[in-house]
Every structure is written in structure tokens, then in C-alpha cells.
Design a protein around this motif. Structure first.
Motif, PDB file in Angstrom:
ATOM      1  N   ALA A   1      -5.660  22.092   1.441  1.00 21.26           N
ATOM      2  CA  ALA A   1      -5.291  20.749   0.991  1.00 21.26           C
ATOM      3  C   ALA A   1      -4.379  20.059   1.998  1.00 21.26           C
ATOM      4  O   ALA A   1      -4.514  18.852   2.252  1.00 21.26           O
ATOM      5  N   ILE A   2      -3.452  20.796   2.577  1.00 23.85           N
ATOM      6  CA  ILE A   2      -2.542  20.221   3.577  1.00 23.85           C
ATOM      7  C   ILE A   2      -3.313  19.800   4.826  1.00 23.85           C
ATOM      8  O   ILE A   2      -3.081  18.714   5.388  1.00 23.85           O
ATOM      9  N   LYS A   3      -4.254  20.643   5.264  1.00 21.29           N
ATOM     10  CA  LYS A   3      -5.067  20.303   6.440  1.00 21.29           C
ATOM     11  C   LYS A   3      -5.932  19.075   6.165  1.00 21.29           C
ATOM     12  O   LYS A   3      -6.060  18.182   7.006  1.00 21.29           O
ATOM     13  N   ILE A   4      -6.536  19.020   4.979  1.00 20.45           N
ATOM     14  CA  ILE A   4      -7.397  17.887   4.626  1.00 20.45           C
ATOM     15  C   ILE A   4      -6.566  16.610   4.473  1.00 20.45           C
ATOM     16  O   ILE A   4      -6.960  15.533   4.928  1.00 20.45           O
ATOM     17  N   GLY A   5      -5.401  16.722   3.834  1.00 20.23           N
ATOM     18  CA  GLY A   5      -4.523  15.563   3.693  1.00 20.23           C
ATOM     19  C   GLY A   5      -4.097  15.008   5.038  1.00 20.23           C
ATOM     20  O   GLY A   5      -4.055  13.789   5.245  1.00 20.23           O
ATOM     21  N   THR A   6      -3.780  15.902   5.964  1.00 19.91           N
ATOM     22  CA  THR A   6      -3.404  15.489   7.322  1.00 19.91           C
ATOM     23  C   THR A   6      -4.577  14.808   8.014  1.00 19.91           C
ATOM     24  O   THR A   6      -4.410  13.770   8.674  1.00 19.91           O
ATOM     25  N   ARG A   7      -5.774  15.376   7.840  1.00 19.69           N
ATOM     26  CA  ARG A   7      -6.973  14.782   8.444  1.00 19.69           C
ATOM     27  C   ARG A   7      -7.236  13.385   7.890  1.00 19.69           C
ATOM     28  O   ARG A   7      -7.542  12.456   8.635  1.00 19.69           O
ATOM     29  N   VAL A   8      -7.114  13.232   6.573  1.00 18.81           N
ATOM     30  CA  VAL A   8      -7.335  11.927   5.930  1.00 18.81           C
ATOM     31  C   VAL A   8      -6.384  10.886   6.512  1.00 18.81           C
ATOM     32  O   VAL A   8      -6.791   9.765   6.856  1.00 18.81           O
ATOM     33  N   ARG A   9      -5.129  11.252   6.633  1.00 17.28           N
ATOM     34  CA  ARG A   9      -4.125  10.308   7.124  1.00 17.28           C
ATOM     35  C   ARG A   9      -4.378   9.917   8.576  1.00 17.28           C
ATOM     36  O   ARG A   9      -4.222   8.750   8.957  1.00 17.28           O
ATOM     37  N   GLN A  10      -4.766  10.910   9.383  1.00 17.24           N
ATOM     38  CA  GLN A  10      -5.024  10.626  10.795  1.00 17.24           C
ATOM     39  C   GLN A  10      -6.301   9.818  10.985  1.00 17.24           C
ATOM     40  O   GLN A  10      -6.358   8.911  11.819  1.00 17.24           O
ATOM     41  N   ALA A  11      -7.332  10.133  10.180  1.00 13.28           N
ATOM     42  CA  ALA A  11      -8.634   9.478  10.353  1.00 13.28           C
ATOM     43  C   ALA A  11      -8.661   8.061   9.796  1.00 13.28           C
ATOM     44  O   ALA A  11      -9.362   7.196  10.318  1.00 13.28           O
ATOM     45  N   THR A  12      -7.904   7.813   8.733  1.00 13.70           N
ATOM     46  CA  THR A  12      -7.980   6.510   8.059  1.00 13.70           C
ATOM     47  C   THR A  12      -6.789   5.605   8.326  1.00 13.70           C
ATOM     48  O   THR A  12      -6.884   4.391   8.134  1.00 13.70           O
ATOM     49  N   GLY A  13      -5.660   6.187   8.727  1.00 15.63           N
ATOM     50  CA  GLY A  13      -4.451   5.389   8.889  1.00 15.63           C
ATOM     51  C   GLY A  13      -3.930   4.876   7.568  1.00 15.63           C
ATOM     52  O   GLY A  13      -3.261   3.841   7.490  1.00 15.63           O
ATOM     53  N   ILE A  14      -4.195   5.630   6.490  1.00  9.47           N
ATOM     54  CA  ILE A  14      -3.828   5.176   5.139  1.00  9.47           C
ATOM     55  C   ILE A  14      -2.318   5.023   4.955  1.00  9.47           C
ATOM     56  O   ILE A  14      -1.855   4.265   4.116  1.00  9.47           O
ATOM     57  N   SER A  15      -1.550   5.746   5.778  1.00  8.32           N
ATOM     58  CA  SER A  15      -0.092   5.677   5.637  1.00  8.32           C
ATOM     59  C   SER A  15       0.502   4.443   6.312  1.00  8.32           C
ATOM     60  O   SER A  15       1.676   4.137   6.130  1.00  8.32           O
ATOM     61  N   LYS A  16      -0.314   3.748   7.118  1.00 10.78           N
ATOM     62  CA  LYS A  16       0.189   2.584   7.842  1.00 10.78           C
ATOM     63  C   LYS A  16       0.033   1.315   6.996  1.00 10.78           C
ATOM     64  O   LYS A  16      -1.030   1.058   6.448  1.00 10.78           O
ATOM     65  N   GLY A  17       1.086   0.546   6.916  1.00 15.15           N
ATOM     66  CA  GLY A  17       1.017  -0.748   6.242  1.00 15.15           C
ATOM     67  C   GLY A  17       0.908  -0.676   4.735  1.00 15.15           C
ATOM     68  O   GLY A  17       0.540  -1.641   4.085  1.00 15.15           O
ATOM     69  N   SER A  18       1.206   0.498   4.148  1.00 20.43           N
ATOM     70  CA  SER A  18       1.124   0.606   2.686  1.00 20.43           C
ATOM     71  C   SER A  18       2.240  -0.214   2.053  1.00 20.43           C
ATOM     72  O   SER A  18       3.345  -0.287   2.563  1.00 20.43           O
ATOM     73  N   ILE A  19       1.936  -0.861   0.943  1.00 22.33           N
ATOM     74  CA  ILE A  19       2.924  -1.731   0.317  1.00 22.33           C
ATOM     75  C   ILE A  19       2.749  -1.711  -1.200  1.00 22.33           C
ATOM     76  O   ILE A  19       1.652  -1.478  -1.706  1.00 22.33           O
ATOM     77  N   SER A  20       3.829  -1.934  -1.907  1.00 20.50           N
ATOM     78  CA  SER A  20       3.807  -1.955  -3.367  1.00 20.50           C
ATOM     79  C   SER A  20       4.520  -3.210  -3.839  1.00 20.50           C
ATOM     80  O   SER A  20       5.116  -3.948  -3.050  1.00 20.50           O
ATOM     81  N   ILE A  21       4.461  -3.439  -5.146  1.00 22.54           N
ATOM     82  CA  ILE A  21       5.197  -4.569  -5.715  1.00 22.54           C
ATOM     83  C   ILE A  21       6.683  -4.439  -5.415  1.00 22.54           C
ATOM     84  O   ILE A  21       7.351  -5.411  -5.077  1.00 22.54           O
ATOM     85  N   GLY A  22       7.189  -3.200  -5.518  1.00 20.47           N
ATOM     86  CA  GLY A  22       8.611  -2.975  -5.264  1.00 20.47           C
ATOM     87  C   GLY A  22       8.992  -3.261  -3.828  1.00 20.47           C
ATOM     88  O   GLY A  22       9.987  -3.959  -3.551  1.00 20.47           O
ATOM     89  N   SER A  23       8.223  -2.723  -2.894  1.00 19.50           N
ATOM     90  CA  SER A  23       8.562  -2.929  -1.480  1.00 19.50           C
ATOM     91  C   SER A  23       8.333  -4.380  -1.066  1.00 19.50           C
ATOM     92  O   SER A  23       9.071  -4.925  -0.244  1.00 19.50           O
ATOM     93  N   MET A  24       7.312  -5.030  -1.651  1.00 18.89           N
ATOM     94  CA  MET A  24       7.088  -6.446  -1.352  1.00 18.89           C
ATOM     95  C   MET A  24       8.268  -7.286  -1.849  1.00 18.89           C
ATOM     96  O   MET A  24       8.726  -8.216  -1.167  1.00 18.89           O
ATOM     97  N   ALA A  25       8.789  -6.967  -3.020  1.00 14.50           N
ATOM     98  CA  ALA A  25       9.934  -7.699  -3.558  1.00 14.50           C
ATOM     99  C   ALA A  25      11.140  -7.567  -2.639  1.00 14.50           C
ATOM    100  O   ALA A  25      11.855  -8.542  -2.378  1.00 14.50           O
ATOM    101  N   VAL A  26      11.367  -6.362  -2.130  1.00 16.90           N
ATOM    102  CA  VAL A  26      12.491  -6.142  -1.212  1.00 16.90           C
ATOM    103  C   VAL A  26      12.237  -6.863   0.114  1.00 16.90           C
ATOM    104  O   VAL A  26      13.154  -7.449   0.709  1.00 16.90           O
ATOM    105  N   ASN A  27      10.981  -6.838   0.592  1.00 16.72           N
ATOM    106  CA  ASN A  27      10.639  -7.569   1.817  1.00 16.72           C
ATOM    107  C   ASN A  27      10.950  -9.060   1.673  1.00 16.72           C
ATOM    108  O   ASN A  27      11.513  -9.692   2.572  1.00 16.72           O
TER     109      ASN A  27
END
Length: 417
Positions: free
Chosen positions: A143-169
Motif C-alpha cells: 500500500a505504501i509503494k502504491i500510494g507513493t506511485r499514485v502521488r508521483q504519477a498523478t501529482g495529486i498532492s500538488k495544489g490540493s485545496i479545501s474549503i478551510g484552506s481556501m478560507a485562510v487563503n
């Protein structure tokens, strides 16, 4: 002969963050010991964060009542405390849940990075105290290897935003030097936790209040902030520069009169972010001079735009998980047969060594080089004969062919410990 993998969890999806505190294990070592002794699990891994408390376990036969009873005992709860809070996944569903966790798809903020490190830490702790075994070690490693692969292949961790973080922004865009301002957060639910997380990430101090002071204290311990009594907070806005309101109260918490009174005794402005549904800031508040109000609809619209840009990323992550899940499932099934394979090879090798010694005694052979050559020859013969049926046995296990497993178990008189 099979081992069931189960995941039992209480998360932000069904429990507000102040409720999660009740389900945590204050002493992890004691929790591990209790689960291994009393729940019927022979392997377990505990994952605790501010947004979730999860137990991954492995048992020959899962007894959910025992697991709940043990959990309640360790956390100091009544057994009926779980009610609608507890979610259960078994087998492939449990594997899929862990893959989504490591990939960032099951987080409050899609793609958040912290959970991957927390999963790594949880399996490392379980390994260190020998609470996990072949099943969970294999599952978590994959699971750790696959999770790392997903993040590297998709860039899902980049630019993620939520209502909370948008409010603070937005607060940062509208207020100069936010760190130097007095900030109050009202609420202890999901949206409030996202605001708190975003503020904490920026090292910004803030006050936190809720309708009960105990909730505020529990929230502060897990998500940050300095707890403040509710009445003291809501009746005195004089010193507050930025107010985040994120509750489910069915009435106005922030009234026109209270804000007007506060503004009459100060010269600087106030920014109010209403993240509540329904709204808990009186619409008339926006008419007060030097007060700017932004509501959930406006903030959510901005988040929605961000999420639309990330739909393809989430879809790509899910595609990778769907590709990898059958491979994880096959690897877990293969673990069922490995003890048999190991036992067969062990017994055959013992027979080989026994007969080799007899033969060498009959030959009177003393030459070490010749003995080594004969020994290697007998090993090679055993491996050549056994490798094909054992590999076929592994494949049968991966494909879920329980009949072959039963036949081989009887054929080699294998008894599982």
C-alpha cells in the motif's frame, strides 16, 4: 486455513473531530497488547490521527463483537458508543481502503501528504513490537509503494485545496500580516478542523470555541488553537480581527448588534468567514462599516473551480488503484499457501539430508569437495522436482482455488499451527 483481514475505523466521515477523541487509545502499547490477547486478532496495526482512529487486524476467524468490546475497554467507552460511528471493511474492501488512504483519496483534503507518513509510522510501530506479521506487513508495504506511485504519477498532492484552506487563503489576501492579527474560530466540526489545520500549517495562532468548553479543549489538543469559553467568545468581538464561523447551529451566532457594538469601540476593520450551513452570521452584519463578510457559497464556488481542475487527477489515481488492487489481492492470497510450501520444502530437505548422510557413510566419503558437490546435486534435484508443483500451488492460491489447497494440505499431512 485462510486469514481474514479486517479494518475497523471511526473517522471524520461519520464523527465530528471532537468526538474522535473518545475513540482514541491513550496508551498504544497497552492497546496492542489488549487486541492481541482479547479480540481474536493474531496481527494488528493501529492508525491514529486527528481525523481518524483505525484498526487493521488479521484473524483466522473474525469476531467483530470481540473487537468492539476490546476497543471499548481500551478507550474507556461503553460498547454501544460506536452506534453509527464505526465503519467496517473486510478482505478486498479493506485493501482498497488502505490504498485510498496512502494515495490521499480518503483524506479531508484530497491528496494531503501527511497521511502517507502516518501510515508508514503505524506499520513501523507495529513491526517494532511484533504486533504485525506476514499478512499486514505485506499489505502495508504494498500500500505504501502504491500510494507513493499514485502521488508521483498523478501529482495529486500538488495544489490540493479545501474549503478551510481556501478560507485562510482569502483571509491572507484581505488582511495584511495575518500572523499578527487576533483570530477566532467558532466550531469543532469538519470545516473547522480544515481551517485549524491550515492556520496551524502557517504557524498562525488562533482562539477556538464551541458550545461546550470540553469540546473546545478536545479540539485544541488534536487540531490546535487556544480554547475559549463560548459565551466569552461570542459576546466580545472587540479584539477579534478575523472570525471564522464553522458550525451547524440553526440560528445566528454572530448577530448584527454584537458586531456593531464591537466595531463602535475600535478603528480597524473585521473580516468574517461564514463556513456554516445553514449560515450563522446575520446577513445584516455585512452592512456594518469596515466589516467584510464572505459566506460558504462564495468560498465553496472557488473550491469547486479548483476541484474541477483536479477531477482528472483523482480519476487517474483511482485508475492506478484499480489496476493494483488485483495484484495486492493475489499477493495476500499467496500468503495463505506459503506456510505449506515452506513446510513441504523443510520436510523434504530433512529427508534429503538424512539419506545423504546414510549414503556418505556407506561410501566412506571424506573428501569435503566431493561431499559439497553431492550435497549441491541433491539440493538441485529436490528443487527441480518440487519447484513446478509448488509454483502451481502458489498460482492456485492467488486464483482462490481452495480445493487444491485442501488437497495439498491432506497430501502432505500439513497441520496449521
Amino acid at each position: 486455513m485462510t486469514s481474514d483481514v479486517i479494518n475497523a475505523r471511526v473517522t471524520f466521515r461519520k464523527s465530528p473531530i471532537h468526538m474522535l477523541e473518545r475513540f482514541t487509545f491513550p496508551d498504544l502499547d497497552s492497546a496492542y497488547e489488549s487486541f492481541l490477547q482479547h479480540s481474536g486478532l493474531h496481527e494488528c496495526v493501529i492508525l491514529q490521527t486527528c481525523n481518524r482512529v483505525e484498526l487493521f487486524g488479521c484473524a483466522n476467524s473474525t469476531d467483530l463483537d470481540k473487537i468492539k468490546k476490546t476497543w471499548a475497554s481500551v478507550a474507556g467507552l461503553e460498547e454501544n458508543a460506536f452506534k453509527e460511528n464505526l465503519e467496517i471493511s473486510k478482505g478486498t474492501d479493506a485493501y482498497a481502503h488502505l490504498l485510498k488512504l496512502t494515495s490521499g483519496l480518503d483524506s479531508l483534503v484530497i491528496g494531503e501528504e501527511q497521511i502517507l507518513g502516518q501510515v508508514k509510522e503505524s506499520i513501523s510501530t507495529a513491526r517494532g513490537i511484533k504486533a504485525s506479521g506476514d499478512n499486514l506487513n505485506t499489505l502495508f508495504d504494498k500500500a505504501i509503494k502504491i500510494g507513493t506511485r499514485v502521488r508521483q504519477a498523478t501529482g495529486i498532492s500538488k495544489g490540493s485545496i479545501s474549503i478551510g484552506s481556501m478560507a485562510v487563503n482569502l483571509a491572507e489576501e484581505n488582511i495584511d500580516d495575518l500572523k499578527s492579527k487576533h483570530i477566532l474560530l467558532i466550531g469543532t466540526g469538519e470545516a473547522a478542523s480544515l481551517v485549524a489545520k491550515s492556520l496551524k500549517k502557517r504557524d498562525i495562532d488562533f482562539l477556538i470555541t464551541s458550545r461546550t468548553f470540553e469540546r473546545s479543549k478536545a479540539f485544541a489538543e488534536t487540531a490546535g488553537g487556544k480554547p475559549l469559553p463560548f459565551e466569552e467568545a461570542t459576546t466580545n468581538f472587540k479584539s477579534i480581527d478575523v472570525l471564522f464561523v464553522a458550525t451547524v447551529a440553526p440560528y445566528f451566532l454572530v448577530t448584527h448588534d454584537r458586531v456593531k457594538e464591537a466595531m463602535d469601540s475600535r478603528n480597524n476593520g473585521m473580516l468574517i468567514m461564514d463556513l456554516s450551513n445553514p449560515r450563522t452570521v446575520d446577513d445584516k452584519v455585512s452592512e456594518i462599516d469596515h466589516v467584510k463578510v464572505m459566506n460558504l457559497d462564495q468560498i465553496a464556488e472557488m473550491v469547486e473551480k479548483n476541484m474541477k481542475n483536479r477531477i482528472g487527477v483523482v480519476s487517474s489515481a483511482e485508475h492506478i488503484i484499480n489496476e493494483e488492487l488485483p495484484l495486492v489481492e493475489a499477493a495476500m492470497k499467496r500468503l495463505e499457501v506459503e506456510p505449506i510450501v515452506t513446510n513441504v520444502f523443510k520436510e523434504i530437505d530433512q529427508a534429503r539430508v538424512k539419506e545423504l548422510k546414510k549414503a556418505l557413510q556407506m561410501l566412506g566419503e571424506k573428501d569435503e569437495q566431493k561431499i559439497r558437490i553431492i550435497d549441491q546435486l541433491t539440493q538441485a534435484i529436490v528443487e527441480d522436482i518440487m519447484s513446478i508443483p509448488m509454483n502451481n500451488l502458489r498460482k492456485a492460491s492467488e486464483q482462490g482455488d481452495s480445493e487444491i489447497l485442501k488437497t495439498v494440505t491432506r497430501l502432505f499431512d500439513y497441520k496449521r499451527e
